[in-house]
Write a protein that holds these residues in place. Structure first.
Motif, short mmCIF file in Angstrom:
data_model
loop_
_atom_site.label_atom_id
_atom_site.label_comp_id
_atom_site.label_asym_id
_atom_site.label_seq_id
_atom_site.Cartn_x
_atom_site.Cartn_y
_atom_site.Cartn_z
N PHE A 129 0.81 -1.23 0.00
CA PHE A 129 0.00 0.00 0.00
C PHE A 129 0.84 1.28 0.00
O PHE A 129 0.50 2.23 -0.72
CB PHE A 129 -1.00 -0.01 1.16
N MET A 132 1.98 1.89 -3.58
CA MET A 132 0.85 2.24 -4.47
C MET A 132 0.29 3.62 -4.13
O MET A 132 -0.17 4.35 -5.00
CB MET A 132 -0.24 1.16 -4.38
N THR A 133 0.35 3.97 -2.85
CA THR A 133 -0.11 5.30 -2.43
C THR A 133 0.76 6.38 -3.06
O THR A 133 0.27 7.40 -3.57
CB THR A 133 -0.06 5.40 -0.89
N ILE A 277 -6.03 5.52 -0.89
CA ILE A 277 -5.50 4.48 -1.80
C ILE A 277 -6.56 3.43 -2.13
O ILE A 277 -6.61 2.92 -3.26
CB ILE A 277 -4.22 3.83 -1.21
N TYR A 280 -8.43 3.15 -5.42
CA TYR A 280 -7.74 2.76 -6.66
C TYR A 280 -7.68 1.24 -6.84
O TYR A 280 -6.90 0.76 -7.65
CB TYR A 280 -6.32 3.35 -6.67
N ALA A 281 -8.52 0.51 -6.09
CA ALA A 281 -8.41 -0.95 -6.08
C ALA A 281 -8.40 -1.55 -7.48
O ALA A 281 -7.64 -2.48 -7.77
CB ALA A 281 -9.54 -1.55 -5.24
N TYR A 284 -4.85 -1.38 -8.89
CA TYR A 284 -3.69 -1.90 -8.17
C TYR A 284 -2.73 -2.65 -9.11
O TYR A 284 -1.51 -2.50 -9.01
CB TYR A 284 -4.09 -2.83 -7.02
N MET A 288 1.24 -2.12 -9.23
CA MET A 288 2.13 -3.22 -8.83
C MET A 288 3.07 -3.60 -9.97
O MET A 288 4.23 -3.93 -9.74
CB MET A 288 1.31 -4.43 -8.39
#
Ligand SMILES: NC(=O)c1ccc[n+]([C@@H]2O[C@H](COP(=O)([O-])OP(=O)(O)OC[C@H]3O[C@@H](n4cnc5c(N)ncnc54)[C@H](OP(=O)(O)O)[C@@H]3O)[C@@H](O)[C@H]2O)c1
Length: 337
Positions: A129, A132-133, A277, A280-281, A284, A288
């Motif tokens: 997280f 990704m944040t 964050i 934004y699932a 992801y 990633m």
């Protein structure tokens, strides 16, 4: 016989900084998975500033942790028993398993951890997280473009250290703000930041003007408070202020004062936007892929500070975040996996 499972539960809501009275340590047999579930042995627990907010009984982007509940925590563990088609015994996974030694999951939010890319703890930091944040906060909210001057607070932490490296890789001039000379040296000497300001050294406003004589295009804020106010004073026209977090106020017992310099947004036609964050699932995988590719090719330095202990050390480890005793992602290792 099922192994014993020690857990950290919320005993009472803290006022100010959490302490021993915040937590209750309980032990019971490890849970058995039901149909469609698996049991994971937790090896690495993530410590996140946001956890402080989850302890307050207020409306937020997730419900508060309830009194008596196992503390919500992201973790990496190994599947030790499985009745789930997608997760096999022996597999390493990350997920919201909680502050405990063993957890049952139905797979919601769980992701495979690939140790060939980076060690398990990195999947709670640059490849989790925090990474990704940094990615969505800078690219989507901050809308960085090559040539921007980007200022980042909390720059030597989990989110900030990744944010700075992403901004550098996209051709920005990057200035980090961190507490202490060692953290600042790490930013400029190892991560490639163009400048770093030790906000604890005094004369912060002057140091900021020296580092960004023409002002800043993007401010990625992890800390709030006086540092946010100072950053507002040096915005350029059309600047973007990204509200990622405000750790300086997380243990405050009174609402912290708002930024008095906010009219700088008007003068400079600037915007200030917050983001979460979890929104934004569906993207992801994009983050990633970018982050793991960069770790793999060596262009992104993923640093973790792994503290060793038992799950009962969760509370004291969490508090390390609030006085800056971490560099990079803070993780508590509670078992060899
Ligand atoms: N919006 C989202 O979805 C999202 C997701 C994840 C995280 N976040 C936020 O991102 C921020 C960074 O999180 P993280 O996990 O990367 O933590 P972190 O930066 O690894 O750790 C926290 C750091 O904050 C700094 N700090 C603590 N108290 C401070 C104060 N009073 N003033 C200035 N700095 C202070 C400390 O560094 P120094 O030694 O430099 O002071 C400490 O190391 C937090 O605000 C968090 O809530 C937001």
């Amino acid at each position: 016989m099922a192994p014993s499972n020690t857990q950290v539960r919320l005993a009472q809501r803290p006022v100010g900084l959490p302490d021993d009275s915040t937590w209750e340590i309980t032990t019971e047999p490890a849970p058995e998975p039901g149909p469609g579930e698996f049991t994971v042995q937790v090896g690495y627990l993530s410590l996140d500033p946001a956890m402080r907010g989850w302890l307050d009984d207020v409306r937020s982007y997730v419900p508060p942790v309830q009194i008596g509940e196992v503390m919500r925590a992201h973790a990496v563990g190994r599947v030790v028993e499985s009745r789930h088609e997608g997760f096999a015994v022996g597999q390493l996974v990350s997920g919201m398993f909680g502050a405990c030694e063993y957890a049952v999951s139905d797979g919601t939010g769980a992701m495979a951890v690939d140790e060939s890319v980076a060690p398990p703890a990195a999947w709670l930091g640059a490849l989790g997280f925090p990474g990704m944040t940094a990615y969505f906060g800078l690219i989507d909210v901050g809308k960085i473009v090559a040539g921007d001057t980007v200022l980042i607070s909390g720059a030597a932490g989990a989110v900030g250290s990744v944010a700075g490296q992403i901004a550098k890789s996209r051709g920005c001039r990057v200035i980090g703000i961190a507490g202490g000379p060692e953290k600042c040296a790490w930013l400029t000497e190892e991560l490639g930041f163009d400048a770093a300001i030790d906000y604890r050294a005094g004369s912060f406003g002057r140091a900021l003007h020296e580092a960004a004589p023409k002002g800043i295009d993007v401010y990625f804020d992890n800390v709030g408070g006086d540092i946010l106010n100072s950053a507002l004073a040096v915005l350029r026209r059309n600047a973007r202020v990204v509200i990622c977090g405000a750790i300086s106020g997380y243990n405050a017992t009174e609402p912290p004062p708002g930024p008095s310099r906010y009219l700088s947004l008007l003068i400079n036609r600037a915007t200030m936007a917050g983001f979460i964050i979890f929104d934004y699932a569906d993207r992801y995988p994009e983050a990633m892929a970018a982050l793991s590719g960069a770790v793999r090719d060596g262009s992104l330095v993923a640093r973790e500070q792994v503290e060793a202990g038992g799950v009962a050390d969760f509370g004291r480890t969490l508090n390390m975040l609030f006085d800056g005793r971490n560099t990079g992602k803070l993780v508590l290792k509670i078992a060899d996996l």
